[in-house]
Design an enzyme around this catalytic site. Structure first.
Site, mmCIF file in Angstrom:
data_model
loop_
_atom_site.group_PDB
_atom_site.id
_atom_site.type_symbol
_atom_site.label_atom_id
_atom_site.label_comp_id
_atom_site.label_asym_id
_atom_site.label_seq_id
_atom_site.Cartn_x
_atom_site.Cartn_y
_atom_site.Cartn_z
ATOM 1 N N GLU A 430 -12.388 4.711 -2.491
ATOM 2 C CA GLU A 430 -12.776 4.320 -1.130
ATOM 3 C C GLU A 430 -13.098 5.576 -0.306
ATOM 4 O OE1 GLU A 430 -9.640 2.220 0.883
ATOM 5 O OE2 GLU A 430 -10.688 2.246 2.805
ATOM 6 N N ASP A 503 -7.151 2.942 -0.043
ATOM 7 C CA ASP A 503 -6.002 3.196 0.831
ATOM 8 C C ASP A 503 -5.075 1.989 0.830
ATOM 9 O OD1 ASP A 503 -7.169 5.545 1.508
ATOM 10 O OD2 ASP A 503 -8.018 4.833 3.406
ATOM 11 N N ASP A 505 -3.963 0.070 3.028
ATOM 12 C CA ASP A 505 -4.010 -0.585 4.338
ATOM 13 C C ASP A 505 -4.916 -1.804 4.252
ATOM 14 O OD1 ASP A 505 -6.550 0.410 4.186
ATOM 15 O OD2 ASP A 505 -6.311 1.911 5.756
ATOM 16 N N ASP A 507 -7.961 -2.390 5.239
ATOM 17 C CA ASP A 507 -9.315 -2.150 4.726
ATOM 18 C C ASP A 507 -9.307 -1.957 3.216
ATOM 19 O OD1 ASP A 507 -10.564 -2.422 7.096
ATOM 20 O OD2 ASP A 507 -10.696 -0.266 7.538
#
Ligand code: 0R9
Length: 640
Positions: A430, A503, A505, A507
């Site tokens: 990412e 990540d 998180d 997203d």
């Protein structure tokens, strides 16, 4: 079920084996002793209540998660027989709960249709429980028996009181044995709710109530008089249907019952789910083949007869006619044969024709009686066919022809030098900045890096042709080397580890779900082959003197902190994302074979991602946002 069948006779019960075998090798009977196995206990008992409902004697089923993670299942059926079984000399209740493979499923007689994958039932649950109680309401009397320590009767079945003459039913309560279920004995409310809701959809008119009596009281009631019609409505909730009503067809031939509910929406994907005796036949089978075959034939006939397809036009394919289709197929069979890798493929050959007959009769009539809907549906197939032809051209772009071609189409990929797929890995990373660190951290011989810029295209909202016009997807396909669609060849896969690195998180979860869905739809064999992994980057770096320790989460951090002297003042860096890690961090924690933690993605994970995409990732942004906020983290913790 339309017809009642002969009652069990106490002699029908076959005495086969003792419960000790179950405790020695529980996996053989319930699949595993993980959380999945624990929930399997509930399904076994619920299946017995559902069988009684399918036989036409029970309307209400209640499942209660008790305070100490006990489970109670109540039904309002006839109540289990309480007489003495001639073969065992025990009461029928005791026989059912202590003799392996007792009950109608193996003993002949009994229910015409029966759920449950293993059909080993009550005795297995008893064998794997610390204690189990059964109460039967029958003939105005209440009977009770308790078992403990893996199925040993405390006393024999006893009449313990009276009840109203018209009160009948069976109640079973058990406590899973923590010595067997060493991982966990805590039930997951959502897992139970999801399956009980599915059972209520698949068995119209049965009320199933789930109650959680643990910390925070929860209760849900599932009752669908519309059955699988309501199931399709729920699946299409966040989509835009292209015709008003859900179509529904049913029929019974030779005791085999088939129901189909379907509705087209304006998306480009098919969501076809099939079941036999309430078991999800993920791998399809003859019921699904029969219905799909009939759907393709009928839409083609209609298109030819109405000149939507001209004489020289190529026929619509199965995929063309299923574009945007949400469909549930439910078969009830007295003797289902399950095949396939996971035993979730219906094998009975006779079902193919029955499914074809039942579906074609109903669907042809529907098209005749509803010309407007018919035109809308056939037009959709027609557009899909045109898009398919366009995609075929676009696909050419993803084929590796010459080395020069490769350079042009591989964009930002930093490929590995090895040509040996078994040692080659590709990290899909990412963001450009993490991609940069990963490129510096990699072992160039075996590790390839493909940075993704932002989010990849949501394949829920794009046909294959548009997906292929997306540069990142095209690069991925070219890099994998397998081709796509009709060209797909797993033998050509260039990396035996495809690692998604995002990540931890919201997203990151979103990107994982999108990638898994892309793989599930267009590269399913790479998931089935076990080639897809999710990297687990650490959350903290702790520097204490010369020691550097990386940990995955707060719990691990606390554990490590406790090992240091109280006076120690370690430096703690919390990584907000991969982009904050330097190449060294990334290599030492997430990429090097010695230290990294990779989770292998299973087909169930990918299926779950696909389902989420189709339920939550349609045109409407709000359900997606809510879903990701509530559940995103679960998809960074895929279980393998
Ligand atoms: C709470 C979960 N419910 C059950 O386990 C349950 C089993 C069961 C049952 C009968 C009725 N209700 C039930 N609930 C039953 C079946 C028949 C006759 N009387 C009662 C029959 O099929 O003829 N049983 C399921 C198997 C058996 N009973 C038995 F007969 F094998 F014992």
């Amino acid at each position: 079920m339309d017809e009642k069948v002969t009652h069990y006779n106490d002699d029908d019960i076959q005495v086969l084996e003792g419960l000790e075998a179950v405790r020695k090798r529980p996996g053989m009977y319930i699949g595993s002793t993980s959380e999945k196995g624990l929930h399997h206990l509930v399904w076994e008992i619920v299946d017995n209540a559902i069988d009684e409902a399918l036989a036409g004697y029970c309307d209400d089923i209640e499942v209660i998660i008790g305070k100490g993670n006990t489970i109670t299942v109540k039904d309002d059926g006839r109540g289990m027989p309480t007489g003495i079984n001639k073969k065992t000399g025990l009461s029928t209740v005791e026989t059912i709960f202590t003799v392996l493979h007792a009950g109608g499923k193996f003993g002949g007689g009994g229910y015409k249709v029966s759920g449950g994958l293993h059909g080993v039932g009550a005795s297995v649950v008893n064998a794997l429980s610390t204690w189990l109680e059964v109460t039967v309401y029958h003939d105005g009397k209440i009977f009770y028996q308790k078992f403990q320590d893996g199925g040993k009767p405390v006393e024999e079945l006893k009449e313990i009181g009276t009840c109203e003459e018209n009160r009948t039913g069976t109640t079973v309560t058990f406590k899973a044995d923590p010595e067997i279920f060493t991982e966990t004995t805590v039930y997951n409310y959502d897992t139970l709710a999801k399956r009980l809701q599915e059972l209520a959809f698949l068995n119209k008119g049965i009320r199933i109530i789930l109650i959680d009596e643990r910390e925070e009281e929860k209760k849900q009631e599932f009752l669908y008089n519309g059955g699988i019609i309501e199931y399709v409505q729920m699946l299409n909730k966040n989509k835009t249907p292209i015709h008003d009503n859900v179509m529904y067809f049913e029929g019974t031939e030779d005791g085999i019952e088939l129901e189909v509910a379907m509705q087209y929406n304006d998306s480009y994907n098919a969501n076809v789910y099939s079941f036999t005796n309430n078991i999800n036949t993920y791998e399809g089978g003859t019921h699904e083949d029969g219905v799909k075959r009939a759907l393709t034939r009928i839409i083609n006939n209609y298109a030819r007869n109405n000149k939507i397809l001209k004489d020289n036009d190529e026929a619509f394919t199965g995929e063309d006619v299923r574009e945007g289709l949400t469909m549930i197929i439910s078969c009830k069979h007295p003797d289902p044969q399950f095949e396939g890798q996971t035993k979730t493929k219906l094998g009975n050959a006779e079902v193919r024709k029955i499914a074809d007959d039942v579906f074609s009769e109903g669907f042809e009539r529907f098209l005749m009686e509803n010309p407007n809907e018919a035109k809308t549906i056939v037009d959709k197939s027609n557009t899909a066919a045109h898009a398919r032809l366009a995609a075929k051209k676009a696909r050419e772009l993803t084929r590796r022809k010459s080395p020069l071609d490769t350079i042009n189409t591989l964009g930002k990929l930093a490929d590995c030098t090895s040509k040996d797929a078994t040692i080659s890995e590709i990290f899909i990373v990412e963001g450009d900045s993490a991609g940069g660190s990963a490129k510096s951290a990699r072992i160039p011989k075996t590790q390839a890096i493909l940075p993704l810029r932002g989010k990849i295209l949501n394949v829920e909202k794009a046909r294959l042709d548009r997906a292929l016009s997306n540069e990142e997807i095209r690069t991925m396909i070219t890099a994998f080397g397998t081709g796509i669609g009709d060209d797909f060849d797993i033998e050509k896969l260039r990396y035996h580890k495809i690692v998604i690195m995002t990540d931890a998180d919201v997203d990151g979860s979103h990107i994982q779900i999108l990638l898994l869905t892309l793989f599930y739809r267009f590269f399913r064999p790479i998931i089935e082959g076990g080639y897809v992994y999710i990297a687990q980057p650490p959350l903290f770096r702790i520097t204490h003197g010369k020691n550097i320790k990386y940990v995955q989460d707060e719990v691990e951090y606390e554990e490590y902190r406790a090992t240091l002297p109280a006076s120690a003042k370690p430096t703690v860096n919390r990584f907000k994302g991969l982009g904050e890690m330097n190449a060294e961090d990334l290599r030492d924690t997430t990429m090097s074979i010695e230290n990294r933690v990779l989770r292998r993605v299973t087909i169930e994970d990918a299926m779950a991602a696909d389902k989420i995409i189709s339920e939550f990732m349609g045109d409407d942004v709000l359900p997606r946002k809510v879903f990701l906020e509530e559940h995103g983290h679960e998809y960074t913790e895929l279980d393998v």
